[in-house]
Design a protein around this motif. Structure first.
Motif, short mmCIF file in Angstrom:
data_model
loop_
_atom_site.label_atom_id
_atom_site.label_comp_id
_atom_site.label_asym_id
_atom_site.label_seq_id
_atom_site.Cartn_x
_atom_site.Cartn_y
_atom_site.Cartn_z
N LEU A 294 0.88 -1.18 0.00
CA LEU A 294 0.00 0.00 0.00
C LEU A 294 0.91 1.22 0.00
N GLN A 295 0.64 2.18 -0.90
CA GLN A 295 1.45 3.40 -0.92
C GLN A 295 0.61 4.67 -0.83
N THR A 296 -0.72 4.51 -0.87
CA THR A 296 -1.62 5.67 -0.74
C THR A 296 -2.31 5.59 0.62
N PHE A 297 -2.98 6.67 1.05
CA PHE A 297 -3.40 6.71 2.45
C PHE A 297 -4.76 6.08 2.77
N ILE A 298 -5.52 5.62 1.77
CA ILE A 298 -6.80 4.94 2.06
C ILE A 298 -6.61 3.44 1.87
N GLU A 299 -6.87 2.68 2.94
CA GLU A 299 -6.62 1.25 2.88
C GLU A 299 -7.54 0.50 1.93
N LYS A 300 -7.04 -0.59 1.42
CA LYS A 300 -7.86 -1.51 0.62
C LYS A 300 -9.02 -1.98 1.49
N GLY A 301 -10.24 -1.95 0.93
CA GLY A 301 -11.42 -2.34 1.71
C GLY A 301 -12.26 -1.13 2.11
N ILE A 302 -11.66 0.06 2.03
CA ILE A 302 -12.41 1.29 2.32
C ILE A 302 -12.65 1.99 0.98
N PRO A 303 -13.88 2.43 0.71
CA PRO A 303 -14.12 3.13 -0.56
C PRO A 303 -13.14 4.30 -0.73
N GLY A 304 -12.69 4.48 -1.97
CA GLY A 304 -11.70 5.54 -2.22
C GLY A 304 -10.28 5.00 -2.24
N TYR A 305 -10.13 3.68 -1.94
CA TYR A 305 -8.81 3.05 -2.01
C TYR A 305 -8.21 3.26 -3.40
N ASN A 306 -6.95 3.70 -3.43
CA ASN A 306 -6.24 3.93 -4.69
C ASN A 306 -5.07 2.95 -4.76
N PRO A 307 -5.10 1.98 -5.69
CA PRO A 307 -4.06 0.94 -5.72
C PRO A 307 -2.71 1.41 -6.29
N ASP A 308 -2.63 2.67 -6.68
CA ASP A 308 -1.40 3.18 -7.28
C ASP A 308 -0.20 2.96 -6.34
N ALA A 309 0.83 2.26 -6.81
CA ALA A 309 2.02 2.00 -5.99
C ALA A 309 3.25 2.14 -6.89
N PRO A 310 3.62 3.38 -7.25
CA PRO A 310 4.67 3.57 -8.25
C PRO A 310 6.10 3.37 -7.73
N TYR A 311 6.27 3.41 -6.40
CA TYR A 311 7.65 3.43 -5.86
C TYR A 311 8.20 2.03 -5.65
N TYR A 312 9.49 1.90 -5.96
CA TYR A 312 10.25 0.68 -5.66
C TYR A 312 11.69 1.14 -5.43
N ARG A 313 12.55 0.22 -5.01
CA ARG A 313 13.91 0.63 -4.67
C ARG A 313 14.70 0.95 -5.94
N ASP A 314 15.08 2.23 -6.08
CA ASP A 314 15.85 2.69 -7.24
C ASP A 314 16.93 3.64 -6.71
N VAL A 315 18.06 3.04 -6.34
CA VAL A 315 19.14 3.78 -5.66
C VAL A 315 19.64 4.95 -6.51
N GLU A 316 19.81 4.73 -7.80
CA GLU A 316 20.35 5.80 -8.67
C GLU A 316 19.38 6.98 -8.76
N ARG A 317 18.11 6.68 -8.89
CA ARG A 317 17.12 7.76 -8.98
C ARG A 317 17.11 8.57 -7.67
N ALA A 318 17.19 7.87 -6.55
CA ALA A 318 17.18 8.54 -5.25
C ALA A 318 18.41 9.45 -5.11
#
Length: 497
Positions: A294-318
């Motif tokens: 989960l990367q957005t602030f509304i949990e799965k199971g609550i209306p308004g849940y947004n499944p968007d999870a764009p982040y992953y470990r990218d050392v160079e980008r950071a």
């Protein structure tokens, strides 16, 4: 008889006007009915309970509730509009911890009115999206109590609060037989329950604080349900004969809070860099089945849940983002976390991740009580914390995470963003449900990229039980568990239902 093993030491009172802890709310929900409720396992919409129907007048603030006929309290007294008004006014008079769930709408004793025997009128102080108000009425503080019992046991104007700490006065599927502190809570079936007699004759909630003891008792068949096993123990019993594991994504998440008042975090690029530096999958592996992404602030199971999870470990980008922000060599930061599992281990993963991009992390382990006290005063740099929804509506999460004016998480992290705060306020009064959902989509996206958080995962509630227990749905919140339809299949050699 159903026997549950769990830590019940948190329970303070079984009076619905005071209950605010996991155990108290879990028990209260078995003893009382509310105007509306959520039906397991689908918690998406509030459904009628004591109120068979309702409408909101054109002014947007006046609510009319039509009370179902034929419901009686356990002593045989009919449940009428008078009892509903009495119960809600009692919460307002006692002003205990959960009363804010009702008072936040500007409800006063004068704004609750009995129209006739089976009709109640409630006037809110301001217009609010209907689903928010209904979701809050489904909280245990909205339980309907028997006015006769309250009046019979009242002492010095306490509205029977002392007596109701360990007695019940409801119309729910169970009646409280006894509560022995630090030992057990015993409930017996309400034979005349209006929805039909519960299939269990008795529920015993035993005080078993240690997960290891819960596991042993479950394996021996001495308890039917082990409430709080660790992820390792859940993995251990998952394939054992006679035991099954049921789970549900909980309305709870774990996140990093970045205090924007700490200079490096005032730069959005630094906050983005930290989101790209974290190894989210390593944290999920640590928790085995106890978490989902989960990367957005509304949990799965609550209306308004947004499944968007764009982040992953990218050392160079950071590293690139840090250099653009003027920190090519990184900086030093203190990370506050509780000294318990899994937070302590997650903090170690985060320290390692951030050091790989040049940010030197000093971990400071403090008790949760001390940590949250400091957090409430904006006294942190980086914090590993958790947050749960108080009611299953997106508003319960938008307010803390996006609106600094309510002085919760956005404020604690000194993120004073008027765009996010305004959108939160607009969504809370939007009467059109589809428009409201669009607003939350926009808000979750905005906070995901601009906010002061790294949301790490959503907690998964895992409960281990004997295979003879049927129709048990774990509760994603801490106040919606319904044991009235649970039953036990008879098993040769063990006690029956």
């Amino acid at each position: 008889v159903l026997i549950i093993g769990m830590d019940i030491s948190d329970a303070v009172s079984l009076d619905p006007a005071r209950a605010y802890e996991l155990t108290s709310c879990l028990v209260v929900n078995q003893l009382y009915d509310k105007l509306v409720d959520f039906e397991p396992p689908d918690y998406s919409e509030p459904v009628p309970e004591v109120a068979e129907s309702w409408e909101v007048l054109d002014d947007g603030v006046t609510w009319i509730f039509h009370i179902r006929k034929g419901i009686t309290f356990t002593d045989g007294t009919p449940l009428t509009a008078e009892a509903v008004a009495f119960s809600l006014k009692r919460v307002l008079k006692l002003q205990q911890a959960p009363s804010w769930v009702l008072t936040q709408f500007g409800i006063t004793e004068d704004s609750i009115e009995v129209v006739d025997n089976y009709t109640v009128k409630i006037r809110l102080g301001r217009k609010v999206a209907p689903r928010i108000f209904l979701s809050c009425l489904a909280f245990t503080v909205g339980a309907i109590v028997n006015p006769n019992e309250v009046k019979a046991h009242e002492k010095e104007g306490d509205l029977a609060s002392e007596w109701m700490t360990d007695h019940s006065a409801g119309s729910g599927p169970f009646i409280l037989e006894k509560w022995e502190r630090e030992s057990e809570i015993v409930l017996v079936a309400n034979e005349n329950y209006w929805k039909g007699k519960p299939r269990l004759k008795k529920i015993i909630i035993k005080h078993v604080p240690e997960p290891t003891d819960q596991l042993l008792l479950l394996e021996k068949g001495d308890i039917d349900i082990a409430w709080s096993l660790t992820p390792d123990q859940i993995e251990e019993v998952r394939d054992k004969v006679g035991i099954k594991v049921v789970s549900v994504p909980a309305y709870e998440k774990v996140y990093l809070g970045m205090n924007v008042g700490f200079k490096p975090f005032s730069d959005e690029r630094v906050r983005e860099a930290i989101r790209w530096a974290i190894d989210y999958d390593a944290i999920l592996r640590l928790l085995k089945g106890g978490a989902i992404k989960l990367q957005t602030f509304i949990e799965k199971g609550i209306p308004g849940y947004n499944p968007d999870a764009p982040y992953y470990r990218d050392v160079e980008r950071a590293k690139k983002l840090l250099a653009e922000a003027g920190y090519p060599e990184g900086f030093e930061v203190e990370l506050m976390a509780p000294p318990t599992f899994p937070e302590r281990d997650i903090a170690a993963i985060i320290k390692q991740n951030l050091e790989e991009v040049g940010i030197r992390v000093k971990i400071r382990l403090v008790t949760a009580a001390e940590m949250y006290e400091k957090y409430r005063k904006q006294g942190h740099q980086l914090i590993l914390a958790a947050w749960g929804a108080d009611y299953p509506d997106p508003d319960a999460l938008a307010k803390p995470f996006a609106d600094y004016r309510v002085k919760q998480l956005a404020w604690r992290n000194m993120w004073y963003d008027d765009y996010a705060a305004d959108l939160t306020e607009k969504a809370a009064v939007e009467m059109d449900w589809s428009k409201r959902l669009k607003m939350y989509h926009e808000l979750t996206e905005y906070v995901l990229h601009k906010g002061p958080y790294v949301i790490l995962y959503q907690v998964v509630r895992q409960v281990a039980l004997r295979t003879w227990v049927e129709n048990f749905h774990p509760d994603p919140s801490f106040f919606l568990l319904d044991l009235s339809r649970v039953y036990k299949e008879r098993v040769y050699g063990y006690g029956g239902a």
